[in-house]
Design a protein around this motif. Structure first.
Motif, PDB file in Angstrom:
ATOM      1  N   GLY A  18       0.825  -1.414   0.005  1.00  0.00           N
ATOM      2  CA  GLY A  18      -0.129  -0.179   0.102  1.00  0.00           C
ATOM      3  C   GLY A  18       0.970   1.081   0.160  1.00  0.00           C
ATOM      4  N   LYS A  19       2.075   1.030  -0.351  1.00  0.00           N
ATOM      5  CA  LYS A  19       3.001   2.447  -0.567  1.00  0.00           C
ATOM      6  C   LYS A  19       2.429   3.592  -1.239  1.00  0.00           C
ATOM      7  CE  LYS A  19       6.884   2.379  -2.671  1.00  0.00           C
ATOM      8  NZ  LYS A  19       8.308   1.997  -3.181  1.00  0.00           N
ATOM      9  N   SER A  20       1.846   3.163  -2.649  1.00  0.00           N
ATOM     10  CA  SER A  20       1.424   4.230  -3.500  1.00  0.00           C
ATOM     11  C   SER A  20       0.072   4.837  -2.843  1.00  0.00           C
ATOM     12  CB  SER A  20       1.131   3.649  -4.859  1.00  0.00           C
ATOM     13  OG  SER A  20       2.351   3.023  -5.191  1.00  0.00           O
ATOM     14  N   THR A  21      -0.698   4.033  -2.293  1.00  0.00           N
ATOM     15  CA  THR A  21      -1.941   4.402  -1.759  1.00  0.00           C
ATOM     16  C   THR A  21      -1.920   5.233  -0.619  1.00  0.00           C
ATOM     17  OG1 THR A  21      -2.952   2.286  -2.491  1.00  0.00           O
ATOM     18  CG2 THR A  21      -4.383   3.717  -1.238  1.00  0.00           C
ATOM     19  N   LEU A  22      -0.923   4.888   0.226  1.00  0.00           N
ATOM     20  CA  LEU A  22      -0.694   5.906   1.184  1.00  0.00           C
ATOM     21  C   LEU A  22       0.047   7.147   0.921  1.00  0.00           C
ATOM     22  CD1 LEU A  22      -0.765   6.109   4.616  1.00  0.00           C
ATOM     23  CD2 LEU A  22       1.857   5.291   4.419  1.00  0.00           C
ATOM     24  N   ARG A  52       2.191  -3.796 -13.403  1.00  0.00           N
ATOM     25  CA  ARG A  52       3.175  -4.924 -12.761  1.00  0.00           C
ATOM     26  C   ARG A  52       3.260  -4.707 -11.361  1.00  0.00           C
ATOM     27  NH1 ARG A  52       7.038  -7.766 -16.112  1.00  0.00           N
ATOM     28  NH2 ARG A  52       7.692  -8.503 -14.264  1.00  0.00           N
ATOM     29  N   GLY A  53       2.644  -3.277 -10.848  1.00  0.00           N
ATOM     30  CA  GLY A  53       2.777  -2.864  -9.463  1.00  0.00           C
ATOM     31  C   GLY A  53       4.242  -2.736  -9.056  1.00  0.00           C
ATOM     32  N   ILE A  54       5.087  -2.377  -9.715  1.00  0.00           N
ATOM     33  CA  ILE A  54       6.413  -2.066  -9.302  1.00  0.00           C
ATOM     34  C   ILE A  54       6.806  -0.666  -9.709  1.00  0.00           C
ATOM     35  CG2 ILE A  54       8.730  -2.600  -9.773  1.00  0.00           C
ATOM     36  CD1 ILE A  54       7.431  -5.350 -10.962  1.00  0.00           C
ATOM     37  N   VAL A 135      -5.801  -1.916   8.030  1.00  0.00           N
ATOM     38  CA  VAL A 135      -6.300  -2.419   9.248  1.00  0.00           C
ATOM     39  C   VAL A 135      -7.797  -2.653   9.001  1.00  0.00           C
ATOM     40  CG1 VAL A 135      -4.659  -1.337  10.805  1.00  0.00           C
ATOM     41  CG2 VAL A 135      -6.478  -0.093  10.104  1.00  0.00           C
ATOM     42  N   ASP A 136      -8.353  -2.073   7.803  1.00  0.00           N
ATOM     43  CA  ASP A 136      -9.750  -2.341   7.454  1.00  0.00           C
ATOM     44  C   ASP A 136     -10.132  -3.799   7.060  1.00  0.00           C
ATOM     45  OD1 ASP A 136     -10.046  -1.761   4.208  1.00  0.00           O
ATOM     46  OD2 ASP A 136      -8.188  -1.010   5.038  1.00  0.00           O
ATOM     47  N   LEU A 137      -8.848  -4.352   6.676  1.00  0.00           N
ATOM     48  CA  LEU A 137      -9.259  -5.934   5.964  1.00  0.00           C
ATOM     49  C   LEU A 137      -9.647  -6.785   7.217  1.00  0.00           C
ATOM     50  CD1 LEU A 137      -6.225  -6.628   3.781  1.00  0.00           C
ATOM     51  CD2 LEU A 137      -8.500  -6.165   3.251  1.00  0.00           C
ATOM     52  N   SER A 170      -5.429   2.763   7.491  1.00  0.00           N
ATOM     53  CA  SER A 170      -5.963   2.197   6.040  1.00  0.00           C
ATOM     54  C   SER A 170      -6.067   3.315   5.019  1.00  0.00           C
ATOM     55  CB  SER A 170      -7.640   1.965   6.366  1.00  0.00           C
ATOM     56  OG  SER A 170      -8.182   1.760   5.039  1.00  0.00           O
ATOM     57  N   ALA A 171      -4.986   3.004   4.236  1.00  0.00           N
ATOM     58  CA  ALA A 171      -4.726   3.962   2.905  1.00  0.00           C
ATOM     59  C   ALA A 171      -6.148   3.941   2.262  1.00  0.00           C
ATOM     60  CB  ALA A 171      -3.657   3.500   2.425  1.00  0.00           C
ATOM     61  N   LYS A 172      -6.779   2.877   2.147  1.00  0.00           N
ATOM     62  CA  LYS A 172      -8.025   2.898   1.561  1.00  0.00           C
ATOM     63  C   LYS A 172      -8.960   3.873   1.846  1.00  0.00           C
ATOM     64  CE  LYS A 172     -11.450  -0.622  -0.398  1.00  0.00           C
ATOM     65  NZ  LYS A 172     -11.852  -1.746   0.210  1.00  0.00           N
TER      66      LYS A 172
HETATM   67  P1  GTP Z   1       3.747  -0.975  -5.599  1.00  0.00           P
HETATM   68  O1  GTP Z   1       3.716   0.328  -6.078  1.00  0.00           O
HETATM   69  O2  GTP Z   1       3.631  -2.182  -6.293  1.00  0.00           O
HETATM   70  O3  GTP Z   1       5.168  -1.312  -4.425  1.00  0.00           O
HETATM   71  O4  GTP Z   1       2.552  -1.306  -4.529  1.00  0.00           O
HETATM   72  P2  GTP Z   1       2.064  -0.406  -3.449  1.00  0.00           P
HETATM   73  O5  GTP Z   1       2.794  -1.002  -2.132  1.00  0.00           O
HETATM   74  O6  GTP Z   1       2.503   1.036  -3.781  1.00  0.00           O
HETATM   75  O7  GTP Z   1       0.641  -0.780  -3.237  1.00  0.00           O
HETATM   76  P3  GTP Z   1      -0.714  -0.079  -3.630  1.00  0.00           P
HETATM   77  O8  GTP Z   1      -0.559   1.500  -2.959  1.00  0.00           O
HETATM   78  O9  GTP Z   1      -0.471  -0.190  -5.117  1.00  0.00           O
HETATM   79  O10 GTP Z   1      -1.482  -1.004  -3.198  1.00  0.00           O
HETATM   80  C1  GTP Z   1      -1.750  -2.422  -3.267  1.00  0.00           C
HETATM   81  C2  GTP Z   1      -3.216  -2.730  -3.515  1.00  0.00           C
HETATM   82  O11 GTP Z   1      -3.554  -2.635  -1.956  1.00  0.00           O
HETATM   83  C3  GTP Z   1      -4.283  -1.811  -4.111  1.00  0.00           C
HETATM   84  O12 GTP Z   1      -4.966  -2.766  -4.726  1.00  0.00           O
HETATM   85  C4  GTP Z   1      -4.796  -0.973  -3.000  1.00  0.00           C
HETATM   86  O13 GTP Z   1      -6.019  -0.539  -3.621  1.00  0.00           O
HETATM   87  C5  GTP Z   1      -4.871  -1.973  -1.924  1.00  0.00           C
HETATM   88  N1  GTP Z   1      -4.794  -1.147  -0.496  1.00  0.00           N
HETATM   89  C6  GTP Z   1      -3.954  -0.171  -0.348  1.00  0.00           C
HETATM   90  N2  GTP Z   1      -3.972   0.322   1.046  1.00  0.00           N
HETATM   91  C7  GTP Z   1      -5.093  -0.356   1.526  1.00  0.00           C
HETATM   92  C8  GTP Z   1      -5.842  -0.431   2.457  1.00  0.00           C
HETATM   93  O14 GTP Z   1      -5.462   0.368   3.548  1.00  0.00           O
HETATM   94  N3  GTP Z   1      -7.127  -1.143   2.839  1.00  0.00           N
HETATM   95  C9  GTP Z   1      -7.243  -2.249   1.812  1.00  0.00           C
HETATM   96  N4  GTP Z   1      -8.131  -3.029   1.926  1.00  0.00           N
HETATM   97  N5  GTP Z   1      -6.650  -2.301   0.661  1.00  0.00           N
HETATM   98  C10 GTP Z   1      -5.541  -1.339   0.437  1.00  0.00           C
END
Ligand code: GTP
Length: 603
Positions: A18-22, A52-54, A135-137, A170-172
Motif C-alpha cells: 500500500g505504499k502508493s495508496t498511502l 506490474r505494481g512495481i 487495518v480495514d481488512l 487504512s490508506a483505502k
Molecule cells: P507497489 O507500487 O507495487 O510497490 O505497491 P504499493 O505498495 O504501492 O501498493 P498499492 O498502494 O498499489 O496498493 C496495493 C493494493 O492494496 C491496491 O489494490 C490498493 O487498493 C490496496 N490497498 C492499499 N491500501 C489499502 C488499505 O488500507 N486497505 C485495503 N483494503 N486495501 C488497500
C-alpha cells in the motif's frame, strides 16, 4: 523554510502493501492536488509500473503540512524503487533522507524484501516509523504484526503511536493519515547542513523528459543550488550550467534555490541520463567542496542476454528502440551481436532479471517488436593459461578449453521467506541449484532461509520455480557476494552435427548432463520432422553428453502434400512462405523460432 521545519523521508514497503495508496493520501491531505487530479495514482506514473505494481523510477514530492503544533513543515517524500535489481538506487535515495515509514500490510506481515530495505535504512541511521496499513481488512491482525516487527525487524511497535509505537492506517479509507503526518513531524529528525558552506549535493536520480531534457533529483547536503550556477559532477568530471531549479508538489514548480537540507530537481541542458551517475556529488566550479560524498558506486550490469528481432527487417527499429530506452536508463547496456542462428541482434546487459524482463516487455509493448531472447548469462571471469584474465559476457565467446586455466562465477546471498509448509521443496530447489545453506530460522509459521547460490543457477528460472513451488508465498531477496572458482564448461547444442550458437551455454560440470538431456528432449519436440533423420546432441568440447534423434518423415506423406490441385498447392506455398519467416535454417535443418524461445526457457 528553516532546517528545523524540514523532514526528508522515504517509504519502505513490500510490493502491494500500500505504499502508493498511502503516498496518495499524504498528498491529498496536504493539498498538493485537486480531487480530480488525485483520481490518478500519482506516484506510479508509468503504465508498466502500474500494471506490474512495481515502482521503477524514484519520484519525489514536496508537501506542505501545518502540524498540530501550529508550525508549517516542508515534507519531502522520496519514493524508492521496490526491487532488488535497483538496490544501489534505493541506497542513494535512503542516503538522501533522515527517516522512513515502514509500511507493513497488517494482514500479511513482514516480508523478506522489506527487511533488506529496513536494514539499509537502519544503516543510514534513519528514524523508522512503523505503519500498519490495511487495518480495514477482516484478516488484519495488528497485534501479531506488531510483534513481528519487534521480533524480526527489531523496532519498537507495540505502544501507542504517540509513544513511539506503530501507526495504524487504512490508506483505502483514509484512516490514520493525519497520525502518519504527525508522526513524521514529531519522530523523524530534521536534516542538518550549513547553507553557507561550499555546495555539496547528491545526485539521487535522473530521468529523461522530452521537454526539459535530463531532470536530476538532488539532495543538497550543504551550500545552495541556484539557477545560473556553473556546477561540476565530481565523479564524472563534467561541468554544466544550471538552468532550472525546483521541486514537485507533485506538480513541477520552479524555485529560486535549493539549500542545505532540501530535496528538489535541477536541469542543466543535459541530453542523456548516461551523463549522470546516481550517487555523484554536485559542487560548484568556482568554490568547490573538498571531498565528494561517500558511497559512490558505478553500477554494473550483472545479467546479459542476446535480443534478436524475429523479423530480420526489424533490426533498425530494434536498434532505435534500444537507443530510446537507454535515454532514460543508463544502467542498461547494449552492443551489436551476430549469431549464425538468429542473425543480427544485440547483446544487452541488465542489473538483474527483473530489469531484463521490464526492458523486454517495453520493447514488445511500447515499440511493438517481436523478439527472441537468448538464455540469460552472468559475467564469468576466465583465467587463461597465458596468465591473462578475460570477462565473458556471452557463452559464444568462450575460449577453447585448452586455453582456459580456470573460471570464476558470481555468487549471491539469498534470503528466502516462506511459510513452513513449503519449506521442504524450497530447500530442495536451492540444493539442486548448488546452494549452500547458511541459516534457517522460524518466526511464527514462517521460515527464513539464507542460502549462498551461484548467480548462474538463479538466472535461469529460479524465481519462477520458487513462486510456483510456494504458490506465490515465498519472497526472495539477494545481494552479490563476489566471485568463486567453479568447474564451468561450455555446452554446445548440435543439430544435425552443426553447433547452434544461440543455444550454447556455460554450465557447471555437475549440471551439464541434466541440462543437456533436458534441452535435447525439448528440441526433439520442437523441431519438425524433415526428410532425413536429425540427431540432436549436447556436447562439451568434442564429447557428446546427451543425444536425441528426430526420425525422418515418410516420403509419401510429402508427396501427397505437394500433389493435388493447383489452388491447394498455391495455398500451401503461401503458407510455407509465411512459415519461412519464422524459421531459421540451420545447415539444412529448419528450426522454428518458437523452438529457440521454448528451449531456452529451462525447466
Ligand atoms: P507497489 O507500487 O507495487 O510497490 O505497491 P504499493 O505498495 O504501492 O501498493 P498499492 O498502494 O498499489 O496498493 C496495493 C493494493 O492494496 C491496491 O489494490 C490498493 O487498493 C490496496 N490497498 C492499499 N491500501 C489499502 C488499505 O488500507 N486497505 C485495503 N483494503 N486495501 C488497500
Amino acid at each position: 523554510t528553516p532546517l528545523a521545519n524540514i523532514r526528508n523521508f522515504s517509504i519502505i514497503a513490500h510490493i502491494d502493501h500500500g505504499k502508493s495508496t498511502l503516498a496518495d493520501r499524504l498528498i491529498q491531505k496536504t493539498g498538493g492536488l485537486s480531487d480530480r487530479e488525485m483520481s490518478e495514482q500519482v506516484l506510479d506514473n508509468m503504465d508498466i509500473e502500474r500494471e506490474r505494481g512495481i515502482t521503477i523510477k524514484a519520484q519525489t514530492v514536496r508537501l506542505s503540512y501545518t502540524a498540530s503544533d501550529g508550525e508549517t513543515y516542508q515534507l519531502n517524500l522520496m519514493d524508492t524503487p521496490g526491487h532488488v535489481d535497483f538496490a544501489y538506487e534505493v541506497s542513494r535515495s535512503l542516503a538522501a533522507c533522515e527517516g522512513a515509514l515502514l509500511v507493513v500490510d497488517a494482514a500479511q506481515g513482514v516480508e523478506a524484501q522489506t527487511l533488506a530495505n529496513v536494514y539499509q535504512s537502519i544503516e543510514h541511521d534513519h528514524e523508522i516509523v512503523p505503519v500498519l496499513n490495511k487495518v480495514d481488512l477482516p484478516a488484519a491482525d495488528p497485534d501479531r504484526v506488531k510483534a513481528e516487527i519487534e521480533d524480526i525487524v527489531g523496532l519498537p511497535a507495540q505502544g501507542d503511536w504517540q509513544d513511539g509505537g506503530a501507526v495504524l492506517t487504512s490508506a483505502k479509507t483514509g484512516l490514520g493519515t493525519e497520525e502518519v503526518l504527525e508522526a513524521i513531524v514529531r519522530r523523524i529528525p530534521p536534516p542538518t547542513g550549513d547553507a553557507e558552506a561550499p555546495l555539496k549535493a547528491m545526485l539521487v536520480d535522473s530521468w529523461y523528459d522530452p521537454y526539459l531534457g535530463v531532470v536530476i533529483l538532488v539532495r543538497v547536503m550543504q551550500g545552495r543550488l541556484k539557477k545560473g550556477l556553473s556546477i561540476k559532477f565530481m565523479q564524472a568530471g563534467t561541468q554544466h550550467l544550471v538552468d532550472r531549479v525546483g521541486c514537485f508538489g507533485p506538480k513541477r514548480t520552479e524555485l529560486p534555490e535549493l539549500k542545505a537540507g532540501e530535496i528538489g530537481f535541477i536541469t542543466a541542458q543535459i541530453k542523456e541520463v548516461a551523463e549522470t551517475a546516481v550517487g555523484d556529488t554536485i559542487t560548484t566550479v568556482k568554490n568547490p567542496t573538498d571531498a565528494p560524498l561517500p558511497g559512490f558506486k558505478e553500477v554494473q550490469p550483472v545479467v546479459f542476454c542476446g535480443l534478436f528481432p524475429v523479423d530480420a527487417n526489424d533490426f533498425d527499429k530494434l536498434k532505435e528502440s534500444l537507443g530510446k530506452l537507454r535515454l532514460n536508463d543508463a544502467s542498461f547496456q547494449w552492443e551489436t551481436e551476430s549469431s549464425a542462428a538468429l542473425g543480427f541482434g544485440f547483446r544487452c546487459g541488465f542489473l538483474g532479471l527483473l530489469h531484463l524482463e521490464i526492458i523486454q516487455e517495453r520493447l514488445s509493448r511500447e515499440y511493438d517488436l517481436d523478439l527472441i531472447t537468448t538464455a540469460p548469462s552472468v559475467v564469468y571471469k576466465v583465467h587463461m593459461t597465458d596468465g591473462t584474465l578475460r570477462e565473458l559476457h556471452n557463452p559464444a565467446d568462450m575460449p577453447e578449453p585448452v586455453k582456459v586455466a580456470n573460471m570464476e562465477e558470481p555468487w549471491i546471498k539469498a534470503v528466502i521467506y516462506v511459510p513452513d509448509d513449503y519449506l521442504g521443496p524450497i530447500l530442495k530447489l536451492c540444493q539442486d541449484r548448488r546452494g549452500i545453506q547458511q541459516n534457517l530460522t522460524y518466526v511464527g509459521g514462517r521460515a527464513q532461509v539464507t542460502y549462498e547460490l551461484p548467480l548462474n543457477e538463479v538466472v535461469f528460472d529460479f524465481y519462477d520455480r520458487l513462486k510456483s513451488i510456494s504458490r506465490g508465498y515465498a519472497s526472495f531477496d539477494y545481494e552479490q557476494i563476489g566471485y568463486r572458482e567453479g568447474n564451468l564448461v561450455k555446452m554446445n547444442i548440435l543439430v544435425n552435427g552443426e553447433p547452434v550458437d544461440a543455444l550454447s551455454m556455460v554450465v557447471h560440470r555437475s549440471q551439464a548432463e541434466a541440462r543437456g538431456r533436458q534441452l535435447c528432449e525439448r528440441l526433439k519436440d520442437l523441431i519438425p520432422r524433415h526428410l532425413f533423420k536429425i540427431p540432436i546432441q549436447a556436447a562439451i568440447g568434442g564429447k557428446v553428453i546427451a543425444r536425441e534423434t528426430i526420425s525422418a518423415m515418410r516420403k509419401d506423406v510429402t508427396a501427397k502434400c505437394y500433389g493435388g490441385d493447383i489452388t491447394r498447392k498455391k495455398k500451401l506455398l503461401e503458407k510455407q512462405k509465411a512459415g519461412k519467416a519464422r524459421m531459421r535454417q540451420y545447415g539444412n535443418v529448419d528450426i522454428p523460432q518458437e523452438a529457440f524461445i521454448a528451449a531456452l526457457r529451462m525447466g
